[in-house]
Scaffold this motif. Structure first.
Motif, PDB file in Angstrom:
ATOM      1  N   ASP A 125      38.336  36.305   7.636  1.00 37.65           N
ATOM      2  CA  ASP A 125      39.681  36.648   8.079  1.00 37.65           C
ATOM      3  C   ASP A 125      40.221  35.607   9.051  1.00 37.65           C
ATOM      4  O   ASP A 125      39.470  34.932   9.762  1.00 37.65           O
ATOM      5  CB  ASP A 125      39.683  38.028   8.759  1.00 37.65           C
ATOM      6  N   ASP A 126      41.558  35.517   9.109  1.00 36.03           N
ATOM      7  CA  ASP A 126      42.227  34.567  10.000  1.00 36.03           C
ATOM      8  C   ASP A 126      41.648  34.571  11.412  1.00 36.03           C
ATOM      9  O   ASP A 126      41.402  33.516  12.003  1.00 36.03           O
ATOM     10  CB  ASP A 126      43.722  34.902  10.103  1.00 36.03           C
ATOM     11  N   ASP A 127      41.472  35.761  11.952  1.00 31.73           N
ATOM     12  CA  ASP A 127      41.100  35.897  13.361  1.00 31.73           C
ATOM     13  C   ASP A 127      39.803  35.187  13.724  1.00 31.73           C
ATOM     14  O   ASP A 127      39.566  34.870  14.893  1.00 31.73           O
ATOM     15  CB  ASP A 127      40.970  37.374  13.742  1.00 31.73           C
ATOM     16  N   TYR A 128      38.945  34.940  12.731  1.00 28.77           N
ATOM     17  CA  TYR A 128      37.619  34.398  13.028  1.00 28.77           C
ATOM     18  C   TYR A 128      37.438  32.966  12.541  1.00 28.77           C
ATOM     19  O   TYR A 128      36.347  32.427  12.626  1.00 28.77           O
ATOM     20  CB  TYR A 128      36.549  35.308  12.405  1.00 28.77           C
ATOM     21  N   LEU A 129      38.522  32.353  12.047  1.00 25.21           N
ATOM     22  CA  LEU A 129      38.405  31.016  11.466  1.00 25.21           C
ATOM     23  C   LEU A 129      38.204  29.919  12.509  1.00 25.21           C
ATOM     24  O   LEU A 129      37.482  28.957  12.270  1.00 25.21           O
ATOM     25  CB  LEU A 129      39.651  30.692  10.636  1.00 25.21           C
ATOM     26  N   ASP A 130      38.882  30.039  13.654  1.00 30.33           N
ATOM     27  CA  ASP A 130      38.861  28.967  14.640  1.00 30.33           C
ATOM     28  C   ASP A 130      38.910  29.571  16.041  1.00 30.33           C
ATOM     29  O   ASP A 130      39.949  30.071  16.473  1.00 30.33           O
ATOM     30  CB  ASP A 130      40.057  28.038  14.427  1.00 30.33           C
TER      31      ASP A 130
END
Length: 501
Positions: free
Chosen positions: A291-296
């Motif tokens: 998910d987006d939240d854990y990408l960077d």
């Protein structure tokens, strides 16, 4: 093709079969639909012992190949074999033609909406979609404002959930535009069916599904940064404890690309590199199942150990391609869902081919009043939940559950929607170890690939609610799956047609 009119719905395996809502196989008591008649005849001829034996064989194959998913709850997780029902769900060529046209139309419009939201925002300025809904969506990513993505494609892979109402019409239940899962079960279901129940294919020409990995790989190549001719592609997984880890490994293997975790990737000179035994190797495209939240952690959740620090910077400067793009969750927010037909008319100037389920939004005072007065009749969903979680099925709820949801809706009307309780279509399903067949409710998740062109996997994942009377098809809530057969227009005996399965 065999004609099957002799067996009756009351006979043998079907002795306790009852019709509820729209039935996929039967048009009435004792009368199979034309495209189901050969299948009905085959099943009626089989002794219960043979059905049970072959069903156990299918289950054993699933277990042997480790076709699993993970269920989370109350601080623990459990890995389970995906329940599989071997009676296929059939879709005629005419039905599928309409579904395909509707899905292409819907995905094109949603993709334009996502691009518009992160750039000119014409649809918000024209008040077609309320701006406060968009900016209040949990999937909206302000970091994506003004960023150009390759070919303006945001939703390279999507899973659009369809149901049939009591009249048999297909409706879109929800749009999954972030990291939709389940396609590995589609491919494995077909493989298991061909081995455990090969004779069922003899009366049908079924469209194949085994080109999905090749089509997905083509989409990933298309998402490469400009000028990259032969991109290095990886599948980024959160790891073995993720509910869809089996699928991540399966797809990587099918495409012949590396499966990596965040710790396997590093940033160097503004680019993304993969650690290998030969040293660092540049990565051009990431099929990310995170998910987006854990990408960077430098841009989103600071404590994430799943992604790659600095990835957003490489994406912003066009040095890495991501599939799907960052930020498409703004479109599959259930609060945005009621406006997709408006998007189709706004961007494409077309009438929607596939309709929505009637939806009530608590942020509208009259809708809220209706919802609170009819909690025992409606299905209430959290706008940013998935997997059957955060949901109230009114007719099956307790008074305490309804009061809990009443208070939650009052406190956070933006966070919920409500829909009428629709009796999903039902399909014949083997129960009690193979001794009989009963109807169970189903939905359908077709998978749409958006690259140089839009390609739709013929059929998709038919999910089945295994408990009697249940309307919840999610595997996390006790559901299973079926093989989905899209029939060719020239469907006939396989011996004559020579069609692939």
């Amino acid at each position: 093709m065999r004609t099957a009119t002799a067996p009756r719905i009351e006979d043998r395996l079907f002795r306790d079969y009852t019709l509820t809502g729209f039935d996929e196989m039967f048009v009435g008591s004792g009368q199979a639909r034309p495209h189901y008649r050969p299948l009905f005849a085959r099943l009626s001829e089989l002794p219960p012992q043979e059905i049970e034996r072959r069903s156990k064989l299918a289950d054993a194959m699933m277990k042997q190949q480790g076709i699993t998913f993970t269920v989370y709850g109350r601080g623990s997780s459990t890995e389970r074999i995906m329940p599989f029902d071997p009676i296929p769900r059939l879709v005629t060529a005419g039905e599928w033609n309409r579904i395909e046209r509707g899905l292409r139309q819907r995905v094109r419009a949603i993709n334009q909406f996502i691009h518009d939201v992160y750039h000119e925002r014409h649809i918000l300025k024209d008040n077609v979609v309320p701006a406060e809904l968009v900016f209040g969506a949990s999937g909206y990513r302000r970091e994506m404002n003004g960023i150009r993505v390759p070919h303006d494609i945001y939703i390279h892979v999507s899973g659009i959930d369809l149901i049939r109402d009591p009249a048999g019409d297909y409706l879109v239940l929800e749009d999954n535009c972030r990291t939709p899962s389940g396609v590995s079960y589609v491919l494995k279901n077909r493989e298991v069916m061909k081995q455990a129940f090969p004779f069922l294919f003899e009366d049908y020409a079924v469209r194949p599904v085994d080109d999905y990995a090749a089509n997905l790989l083509a989409v990933l190549r298309h998402a490469a940064p400009p000028g990259v001719v032969n991109p290095t592609i990886v599948v980024l997984t959160p790891g073995a404890f993720n509910s869809a880890y089996y699928e991540h490994t399966f797809l990587a293997r099918q495409m012949g690309v590396q499966l990596v975790e965040g710790r396997d990737l590093v940033m160097d000179n503004g680019g993304v590199f993969m650690r290998t035994t030969r040293g660092l190797e540049r990565v051009d495209v990431i099929y990310r199942r995170i998910d987006d939240d854990y990408l960077d952690p430098l841009c989103f959740h600071r404590d994430s150990q799943l992604g790659v620090a600095g990835l957003m910077g490489a994406y912003r400067t066009g040095r890495i391609g991501l599939v799907n793009a960052i930020g498409p969750g703004v479109a599959d927010d259930k609060g945005i869902y009621p406006f997709v037909p408006n998007m189709i008319q706004y961007y494409l100037g077309e009438t929607p081919i596939l309709g929505n389920v009637e939806t009530f939004r608590p942020v509208v005072p009259t809708h809220k009043q209706h919802i609170l007065a009819n909690l025992d009749k409606l299905v209430v969903k959290a706008v940013d939940a998935s997997g059957g979680y955060g949901m109230l099925i009114g007719p099956a709820s307790t008074a305490a559950q309804r009061e809990e949801f009443r208070a939650t809706i009052e406190a956070n009307p933006r966070g919920y929607i409500a829909q009428p309780t629709i009796t999903l279509s039902q399909s014949p399903t083997i129960v009690e170890g193979g001794s009989k067949i009963e109807g169970r409710h189903i939905d359908l998740r077709p998978f749409v690939l958006f690259g140089e062109e839009i390609h739709i996997l013929p059929g998709g994942l038919t999910r089945v609610a295994l408990p009697r009377g249940s309307l919840v098809v999610n595997s996390s809530q006790g559901g299973g799956s079926k093989d989905t057969w899209v029939l060719r227009e020239d469907a006939g005996p396989m011996a004559q047609q020579g069609a692939g399965i």
